[in-house]
Design a protein around this motif. Sequence first.
Motif, PDB file in Angstrom:
ATOM      1  N   ARG A 105      -5.001  11.392 -12.371  1.00  0.00           N
ATOM      2  CA  ARG A 105      -5.910  11.243 -11.584  1.00  0.00           C
ATOM      3  C   ARG A 105      -6.538  12.206 -10.551  1.00  0.00           C
ATOM      4  O   ARG A 105      -7.465  12.164  -9.840  1.00  0.00           O
ATOM      5  N   TYR A 119     -16.833   0.335  -8.848  1.00  0.00           N
ATOM      6  CA  TYR A 119     -16.512   0.910  -7.618  1.00  0.00           C
ATOM      7  C   TYR A 119     -15.507   1.946  -8.221  1.00  0.00           C
ATOM      8  O   TYR A 119     -14.377   1.772  -8.534  1.00  0.00           O
ATOM      9  N   LYS A 129       0.598  -1.162  -0.035  1.00  0.00           N
ATOM     10  CA  LYS A 129       0.134  -0.134   0.053  1.00  0.00           C
ATOM     11  C   LYS A 129       0.953   1.470  -0.026  1.00  0.00           C
ATOM     12  O   LYS A 129       1.815   1.293   0.676  1.00  0.00           O
ATOM     13  N   LYS A 130       0.641   2.289  -0.763  1.00  0.00           N
ATOM     14  CA  LYS A 130       1.153   3.453  -0.803  1.00  0.00           C
ATOM     15  C   LYS A 130       0.737   4.259   0.681  1.00  0.00           C
ATOM     16  O   LYS A 130      -0.363   4.465   0.960  1.00  0.00           O
ATOM     17  N   ARG A 143     -11.788  11.116  -3.476  1.00  0.00           N
ATOM     18  CA  ARG A 143     -11.359  11.843  -2.291  1.00  0.00           C
ATOM     19  C   ARG A 143     -11.163  13.431  -2.543  1.00  0.00           C
ATOM     20  O   ARG A 143     -10.849  13.686  -3.548  1.00  0.00           O
ATOM     21  N   HIS A 162      -9.401   7.795  -5.727  1.00  0.00           N
ATOM     22  CA  HIS A 162      -8.538   7.187  -4.724  1.00  0.00           C
ATOM     23  C   HIS A 162      -8.323   5.847  -5.094  1.00  0.00           C
ATOM     24  O   HIS A 162      -7.316   5.453  -4.695  1.00  0.00           O
ATOM     25  N   SER A 163      -9.592   5.081  -5.178  1.00  0.00           N
ATOM     26  CA  SER A 163      -9.510   3.775  -5.737  1.00  0.00           C
ATOM     27  C   SER A 163     -10.769   3.366  -6.518  1.00  0.00           C
ATOM     28  O   SER A 163     -11.692   4.077  -6.415  1.00  0.00           O
ATOM     29  N   ALA A 164     -10.496   2.414  -7.166  1.00  0.00           N
ATOM     30  CA  ALA A 164     -11.567   1.864  -7.854  1.00  0.00           C
ATOM     31  C   ALA A 164     -11.135   0.354  -8.597  1.00  0.00           C
ATOM     32  O   ALA A 164     -10.170   0.042  -8.379  1.00  0.00           O
ATOM     33  N   THR A 165     -12.176  -0.239  -9.244  1.00  0.00           N
ATOM     34  CA  THR A 165     -11.899  -1.524  -9.892  1.00  0.00           C
ATOM     35  C   THR A 165     -12.024  -1.212 -11.654  1.00  0.00           C
ATOM     36  O   THR A 165     -12.942  -0.723 -12.018  1.00  0.00           O
ATOM     37  N   HIS A 192     -13.875   5.389  -5.948  1.00  0.00           N
ATOM     38  CA  HIS A 192     -13.884   6.191  -4.804  1.00  0.00           C
ATOM     39  C   HIS A 192     -13.023   7.329  -4.726  1.00  0.00           C
ATOM     40  O   HIS A 192     -11.975   7.216  -5.029  1.00  0.00           O
TER      41      HIS A 192
END
Length: 187
Positions: A22, A72, A4-5, A76, A87-90, A74
């Motif tokens: 991003r 998904y 994880k970063k 921020r 921030h995160s995704a699929t 996400h």
Amino acid sequence: MAHKKTPESSSNLAGGELKGVREASDTSLLAERIARYGVAHARSQAMLCHLREAPSQASFKTAAGLASCGNYLHFREYFTVGKVRLHSATFCKQHLVCPLCGIRRGAKALGAYLTRWQVIQEERPDLRPYLLTLTVKNGPDLEERQAHLSRSLKRLMHHRRDFNASTRGAPWTELCKAEGGVYTLEL
């Protein structure tokens, strides 16, 4: 196992160190970005339906990755600096069949080349960017078509190089006017 970063601190965001594709510089761009992703996701779902109808093993494998792509996302908001980041995704990372992943791949490539172009533009403001698309008529043998396109592009680049080097008898082409370029080959 993926590491994880470390989360970015607000001081790094304020310093302008993050200039990735991003991040949006304004929260008002978020709605536009989500709408663009929504249209691409709908197109990927249409592609998924098409792949599920195809009876081949490869299409089942591709459809499996495409089924969860973009479900998904996400974001921020860093309100202290006015930035919104994904921030995160699929994602399925199959840019050739998935419009959503195609958008992300294109944005990453644009981000990589845009900074280079800005440096060049500062040094030589007289230069203008152009888009050149070379296509080949479709045929039954994809390998032969790809080889034909590669040979033609190679020959065009040789003509440009030889003409610009003042090689005797080198033919002139429109590409001789180009100062530089970036290209990609897509099948």
